[in-house]
Design a protein around this motif. Structure first.
Motif, PDB file in Angstrom:
ATOM      1  N   THR A 120      46.302  40.973  75.798  1.00 44.27           N
ATOM      2  CA  THR A 120      45.953  39.911  76.732  1.00 44.27           C
ATOM      3  C   THR A 120      47.185  39.071  77.033  1.00 44.27           C
ATOM      4  OG1 THR A 120      44.497  37.987  77.115  1.00 44.27           O
ATOM      5  CG2 THR A 120      45.246  38.353  74.854  1.00 44.27           C
ATOM      6  N   HIS A 121      47.147  38.356  78.155  1.00 44.78           N
ATOM      7  CA  HIS A 121      48.188  37.359  78.420  1.00 44.78           C
ATOM      8  C   HIS A 121      47.602  35.951  78.305  1.00 44.78           C
ATOM      9  CE1 HIS A 121      46.218  37.871  82.365  1.00 44.78           C
ATOM     10  NE2 HIS A 121      46.468  36.589  82.500  1.00 44.78           N
ATOM     11  N   ASP A 122      46.329  35.856  77.912  1.00 50.09           N
ATOM     12  CA  ASP A 122      45.598  34.597  77.826  1.00 50.09           C
ATOM     13  C   ASP A 122      45.600  34.107  76.378  1.00 50.09           C
ATOM     14  OD1 ASP A 122      43.611  32.612  77.634  1.00 50.09           O
ATOM     15  OD2 ASP A 122      42.451  33.477  79.277  1.00 50.09           O
ATOM     16  N   VAL A 123      46.323  33.029  76.117  1.00 50.34           N
ATOM     17  CA  VAL A 123      46.453  32.520  74.758  1.00 50.34           C
ATOM     18  C   VAL A 123      45.100  32.077  74.207  1.00 50.34           C
ATOM     19  CG1 VAL A 123      47.518  30.760  73.283  1.00 50.34           C
ATOM     20  CG2 VAL A 123      48.857  31.860  75.100  1.00 50.34           C
ATOM     21  N   ARG A 124      44.306  31.387  75.020  1.00 53.25           N
ATOM     22  CA  ARG A 124      43.000  30.924  74.544  1.00 53.25           C
ATOM     23  C   ARG A 124      42.103  32.101  74.159  1.00 53.25           C
ATOM     24  NH1 ARG A 124      44.279  27.074  78.417  1.00 53.25           N
ATOM     25  NH2 ARG A 124      44.171  24.907  77.682  1.00 53.25           N
ATOM     26  N   LEU A 127      39.069  53.053  65.949  1.00 54.69           N
ATOM     27  CA  LEU A 127      40.073  52.165  66.531  1.00 54.69           C
ATOM     28  C   LEU A 127      39.792  52.031  68.013  1.00 54.69           C
ATOM     29  CD1 LEU A 127      42.713  50.514  66.378  1.00 54.69           C
ATOM     30  CD2 LEU A 127      43.965  52.662  66.743  1.00 54.69           C
ATOM     31  N   LEU A 128      39.636  50.794  68.462  1.00 50.80           N
ATOM     32  CA  LEU A 128      39.359  50.496  69.862  1.00 50.80           C
ATOM     33  C   LEU A 128      40.560  49.769  70.462  1.00 50.80           C
ATOM     34  CD1 LEU A 128      37.375  50.447  72.239  1.00 50.80           C
ATOM     35  CD2 LEU A 128      36.384  48.356  71.276  1.00 50.80           C
ATOM     36  N   LEU A 129      41.102  50.311  71.545  1.00 53.80           N
ATOM     37  CA  LEU A 129      42.256  49.740  72.243  1.00 53.80           C
ATOM     38  C   LEU A 129      41.766  49.117  73.543  1.00 53.80           C
ATOM     39  CD1 LEU A 129      44.630  52.802  71.749  1.00 53.80           C
ATOM     40  CD2 LEU A 129      44.324  50.842  70.225  1.00 53.80           C
ATOM     41  N   MET A 130      42.094  47.848  73.754  1.00 56.37           N
ATOM     42  CA  MET A 130      41.549  47.115  74.899  1.00 56.37           C
ATOM     43  C   MET A 130      42.696  46.481  75.690  1.00 56.37           C
ATOM     44  SD  MET A 130      38.195  45.423  73.028  1.00 56.37           S
ATOM     45  CE  MET A 130      37.164  45.483  74.487  1.00 56.37           C
ATOM     46  N   ASP A 131      42.823  46.882  76.956  1.00 55.05           N
ATOM     47  CA  ASP A 131      43.919  46.422  77.810  1.00 55.05           C
ATOM     48  C   ASP A 131      43.386  45.401  78.815  1.00 55.05           C
ATOM     49  OD1 ASP A 131      46.288  46.095  79.118  1.00 55.05           O
ATOM     50  OD2 ASP A 131      46.535  48.180  79.696  1.00 55.05           O
TER      51      ASP A 131
END
Length: 268
Positions: free
Chosen positions: A210-214, A173-177
């Motif tokens: 992420t806060h980036d919808v795209r 499991l990789l968590l990416m902030d």
């Protein structure tokens, strides 16, 4: 080290990499109920083995708190967290590489901490650097690398942290902030494509904030939207990727729901 992992649809439907049920997190003095902040409230979320899930939300909605709880760095105030993973690995905006270590030794570090022998960790680290296309930079230190290259090393190091010794159980499991948020647009585009390739190659479950919808629409097999604080799951989308028109329509729909979530900030 085997770099290819296939997860069948039946496995995904019955197994989990991580499951959160009714999770809430409150910061401050809950006894006095003064100065408290409710970051998460009644949050349910499941990530299947090998699944790529993107979590969207406005700033302050509890996305990073969610990752910290999944990683075991923090405990929920209430609710349960079930993990089928030996060591969730985290990746942040800052590569956080050890500046005095070469790229290969940075990747070796979690393997060393997890008890791998010298030859095994060197072989695995070199294989992971090859996976992120940085074989030629193995001996370079972070100050000799570009920002994008440093994030590639950080990704290789995170993948190394999920590597298990023989006999260990648990799913990767990789968590990416928001790992690409600080990069320029061209580098970010390249690394998004690289992450997709690596995910397909390794079969590692990914929980990507992420806060980036795209970005979420490009990367996520499933996209989860959190409300503004306190963070709750208010919508989910399955991203089947049926062409550019589908992705454009999905982006517009998610943007509309995100604006709605932001406009109801603080609504119980």
């Amino acid at each position: 080290m085997t770099m290819t992992a296939e997860t069948t649809s039946s496995e995904r439907s019955t197994a989990v990499a991580v499951r959160l049920e009714g999770v809430a997190k409150t910061f401050g003095d809950t006894g006095r109920n003064t100065g408290t902040v409710v970051a998460l409230d009644r949050l349910d979320l499941t990530v299947a083995p090998g699944e790529f899930v993107c979590v969207l939300g406005a700033s302050g909605c509890g996305k990073s708190t969610l990752l910290n709880i999944v990683a075991g760095l923090d405990e929920p105030t209430t609710g349960t967290v079930t993990r089928d993973t030996a060591r969730p690995a985290m990746m942040f905006q800052d590569s956080a590489l050890m500046p005095w270590l070469s790229a290969v030794r940075n990747v070796e570090l979690p393997l060393r901490l997890n008890g791998f022998g010298r030859s095994a960790r060197r072989a695995t680290a070199l294989e992971l650097l090859d996976l992120v296309r940085l074989s030629d930079a193995a001996g370079k230190r972070p100050h000799e690398l570009s920002g994008g290259m440093r994030q590639r090393v950080a990704l290789a190091r995170a993948l190394a942290a999920t590597h298990q010794r023989e006999g260990e159980r648990g799913r990767a499991l990789l968590l990416m902030d928001e790992p690409f948020a600080a990069l320029d647009a061209i580098t970010r585009d390249v690394l998004q494509a690289e992450l997709q390739r690596i995910h397909r190659r390794t079969g590692t479950a990914v929980l990507f904030v992420t806060h980036d919808v795209r970005e979420a629409v490009r990367l996520g097999e499933r996209i989860v939207l959190l409300s503004s604080r306190p963070g709750r799951v208010v919508a989910e989308w399955r991203n089947d990727g049926h062409g550019e028109d589908f992705r454009h329509a999905l982006t517009e729909e998610i943007n509309a729901r995100l604006r709605e979530a932001i406009s109801t900030h603080g609504t119980p």
